[in-house]
Scaffold this active site. Structure first.
Site, PDB file in Angstrom:
ATOM      1  N   GLU A  90      16.054   4.521  -4.261  1.00  0.00           N
ATOM      2  CA  GLU A  90      15.496   3.265  -3.780  1.00  0.00           C
ATOM      3  C   GLU A  90      16.563   2.377  -3.151  1.00  0.00           C
ATOM      4  O   GLU A  90      16.319   1.710  -2.156  1.00  0.00           O
ATOM      5  CB  GLU A  90      14.783   2.521  -4.926  1.00  0.00           C
ATOM      6  CG  GLU A  90      13.501   3.191  -5.393  1.00  0.00           C
ATOM      7  CD  GLU A  90      12.467   3.315  -4.275  1.00  0.00           C
ATOM      8  OE1 GLU A  90      12.522   2.547  -3.298  1.00  0.00           O
ATOM      9  OE2 GLU A  90      11.609   4.206  -4.371  1.00  0.00           O
ATOM     10  N   CYS A 246       0.376   4.431   9.281  1.00  0.00           N
ATOM     11  CA  CYS A 246       0.165   3.042   9.696  1.00  0.00           C
ATOM     12  C   CYS A 246       1.487   2.477  10.218  1.00  0.00           C
ATOM     13  O   CYS A 246       2.048   1.533   9.675  1.00  0.00           O
ATOM     14  CB  CYS A 246      -0.346   2.217   8.512  1.00  0.00           C
ATOM     15  SG  CYS A 246      -1.008   0.620   8.982  1.00  0.00           S
ATOM     16  N   CYS A 253      -4.818   5.495  13.334  1.00  0.00           N
ATOM     17  CA  CYS A 253      -5.992   5.063  12.556  1.00  0.00           C
ATOM     18  C   CYS A 253      -7.018   6.186  12.392  1.00  0.00           C
ATOM     19  O   CYS A 253      -7.693   6.271  11.365  1.00  0.00           O
ATOM     20  CB  CYS A 253      -6.639   3.846  13.199  1.00  0.00           C
ATOM     21  SG  CYS A 253      -5.529   2.424  13.224  1.00  0.00           S
ATOM     22  N   CYS A 256      -6.329   8.049   9.290  1.00  0.00           N
ATOM     23  CA  CYS A 256      -5.993   7.238   8.117  1.00  0.00           C
ATOM     24  C   CYS A 256      -7.002   7.427   6.982  1.00  0.00           C
ATOM     25  O   CYS A 256      -8.210   7.260   7.176  1.00  0.00           O
ATOM     26  CB  CYS A 256      -5.954   5.769   8.526  1.00  0.00           C
ATOM     27  SG  CYS A 256      -5.576   4.699   7.134  1.00  0.00           S
ATOM     28  N   CYS A 262     -10.365  -0.920   6.003  1.00  0.00           N
ATOM     29  CA  CYS A 262      -9.399  -1.677   6.804  1.00  0.00           C
ATOM     30  C   CYS A 262     -10.107  -2.686   7.715  1.00  0.00           C
ATOM     31  O   CYS A 262     -10.808  -2.318   8.651  1.00  0.00           O
ATOM     32  CB  CYS A 262      -8.572  -0.705   7.643  1.00  0.00           C
ATOM     33  SG  CYS A 262      -7.353  -1.533   8.672  1.00  0.00           S
TER      34      CYS A 262
HETATM   35 FE1  SF4 Z   1      -3.335   1.125   9.212  1.00  0.00          FE
HETATM   36 FE2  SF4 Z   1      -5.856   0.307   8.996  1.00  0.00          FE
HETATM   37 FE3  SF4 Z   1      -5.170   1.954  10.952  1.00  0.00          FE
HETATM   38 FE4  SF4 Z   1      -5.199   2.804   8.400  1.00  0.00          FE
HETATM   39  S1  SF4 Z   1      -6.942   2.145   9.631  1.00  0.00           S
HETATM   40  S2  SF4 Z   1      -3.616   3.216   9.962  1.00  0.00           S
HETATM   41  S3  SF4 Z   1      -4.527   0.971   7.336  1.00  0.00           S
HETATM   42  S4  SF4 Z   1      -4.453  -0.135  10.659  1.00  0.00           S
END
Ligand code: SF4
Ligand code: ZN
Length: 505
Positions: A90, A246, A253, A256, A262
């Protein structure tokens, strides 16, 4: 993933997304959470929270990168060694990209596999291994922490995030939460640069992400969301999502796993839908695909501390990257440092260079460098050269004639907050073993200095900037040895207009 990302700005070029953190108490009185944040900026539905955890963890199990510290966190049965291995990773990952850290981490853990081994090492060894990783005080603080655990805590790492932060030097809120959740399974959330970006997008947090209300809100969201059964994996998954999906400028997206949760993505979808209906000459849909951004009533009235300020309206060209809002970047201050590469012929004819040790605190603390002197802006070249020669003499006892210093050129290195220009001079001293520096015992107030071969220099605790300085000298030497043509000679005159042969002026 880059260097020193601040919450809300997203990582710069090299970041792993870990922010440099403060070690202030977790719930400072000066950082109050907004009185009653709109539900629009929260996760309140327990079914949604459960679905979010499940989707994110399933994705993480499928897609996570195989990293050495992750392997150790799973395979190490000893809890103190496990916590130590997470702690090292970390600290290294703060402001440094994963690809760079991997090699450093592996070498570090081979050399110092336990807290005791690190506590027994010298700072010189720690700095040498850390060289090139940047932000050198991190290695020093890590060792101070290890020594404290060994000498004051009987080798036992503190067992909660609160205690880790309270008892270990240099361990702030983020690192404490990461160690506790990954090593001990404590159900505590963490917020770094990557998590900040993801959460700001998930809940349309458009106010300055480094502002106290947003910071506290982000920590609140992280604690709400963290999976109670797998907190370490959950936190790593959220960070991994920010690092790989992201991303700051080109989020994926479509891939995702938490896209249904989101709000930023919903807003983009809604805009697209409105635009396409307009294009087709249709009336706007009475049933938009998701919640409206104006569901934050306080945001609509301009009084929400979490919504974007009215002066920064939604920019359709940015899409979800409207969040988080970038804080104004502080320009690094410009400094000029004259530095002198002194070379002599060593015992076996091998070139040796004179290096001195920097003070034990401040920038590049304890590292070695060529004798260097901060120079005032606008100082004339001749004065600069004389000041440097005097500095070398005073610091190392090595007499240097200012007129013999050869101007090599300039080397620029950008530290986190300093744009440093090294004005490089060099001088090859005559005869083997010429001009040895004064003995340290006689001049205790002088910094330590020593002559080193090139191999010793590369292995010593020297900064990347100094390695660049040596490269500039070597480049100039090579060019001087090349066969000369008339145009060549003109080109080889350095920027100061001095004759590189050192014979003129
Ligand atoms: Fe990021 Fe939302 Fe796109 Fe997922 S859907 S990559 S959380 S902006
Ligand atoms: Zn709001």
């Amino acid at each position: 993933m880059g260097r020193r990302p601040q919450p809300g700005t997203g990582p710069a070029k090299r970041s792993s997304g870990r922010c440099r953190e403060t070690t202030a108490p977790q719930r400072g009185a000066s950082c109050p959470a907004p009185a009653q944040p709109s539900a629009f900026h929260l996760f309140v539905d327990t079914a949604e929270i459960e679905a979010f955890r499940t989707s994110l963890l399933a994705w993480y199990d499928r897609c996570k990168r195989d990293l050495p510290w992750r392997r150790l966190a799973v395979s190490e049965p000893d809890v103190d060694r496990r916590a130590y291995s997470v702690w090292v990773s970390e600290v290294m990952l703060q402001q440094t990209q994963v690809a760079t850290v991997m090699d450093y981490y592996t070498r570090w853990m081979q050399k110092w596999p336990t807290l005791q081994a690190l506590a027994d090492a010298s700072l010189e060894e720690v700095n040498a291994l850390w060289a090139g990783l940047g932000y050198y005080s991190r290695g020093k603080r890590l060792q101070e922490g290890a020594r404290k655990v060994v000498s004051e805590l009987a080798g036992r790492m503190p067992r909660t995030a609160e205690e880790l932060q309270k008892l270990l030097p240099g361990v702030g809120r983020y690192t404490a939460g990461a160690i506790a959740s990954i090593s001990y399974g404590q159900a505590t959330g963490v917020v770094d640069g990557n998590v900040t970006r993801v959460l700001c997008r998930l809940r349309c947090l458009g106010a300055d992400a480094s502002s106290p209300p947003v910071t506290e809100h982000l920590w609140g969201l992280a604690h709400t969301l963290v999976d109670r059964a797998r907190p370490g994996d959950f936190n790593q998954a959220l960070m991994e999502l920010g690092a790989t999906v992201c991303s700051p400028k080109a989020p994926l997206c479509a891939e995702c796993p938490v896209r249904p949760h989101c709000w930023a993505q919903r807003r983009v979808e809604k805009e697209l839908e409105v635009a396409s209906r307009r294009l087709l000459g249709k009336a706007p849909s009475s049933c938009p695909p998701g919640p409206d951004i104006e569901e934050c009533a306080a945001g609509a009235s301009g009084s929400c501390p979490l919504c974007p300020p009215a002066s920064e309206p939604w920019d359709s060209s940015l899409g979800v990257a409207n969040f988080p809002r970038k804080a104004a970047k502080k320009q690094p201050r410009a400094e000029r440092t004259a530095t002198c590469v002194l070379e002599r012929s060593g015992r076996c004819g091998e070139p040796e260079f004179l290096i001195v040790q920097r003070p034990s605190s401040g920038l590049l603390a304890g590292l070695w460098e060529f004798p260097s002197l901060l120079v005032a802006p606008g100082l004339k070249e001749k004065q600069q050269r004389e000041a440097l020669a005097g500095h070398v003499r005073a610091q190392t006892g090595t007499a240097v004639a200012a007129g013999r210093l050869r101007h090599v050129g300039e080397v620029v290195h950008v530290f986190s907050h300093i744009h440093q220009t090294y004005v490089v001079y060099s001088l090859v001293l005559d005869g083997p073993g010429a001009a040895a520096p004064v003995k340290r015992e006689e001049e205790p107030e002088l910094p330590a200095s020593r002559w080193v071969t090139k191999a010793d220099f590369q292995a010593a605790a020297v900064s990347t900037a100094m390695k660049k300085v040596l490269q500039a000298c070597e480049r100039q030497s090579r060019e001087e040895k090349m066969p000369c043509t008339q145009s060549d000679c003109c080109l080889r005159l350095d920027r100061s207009g001095l004759d590189p042969t050192g014979m003129g002026k």
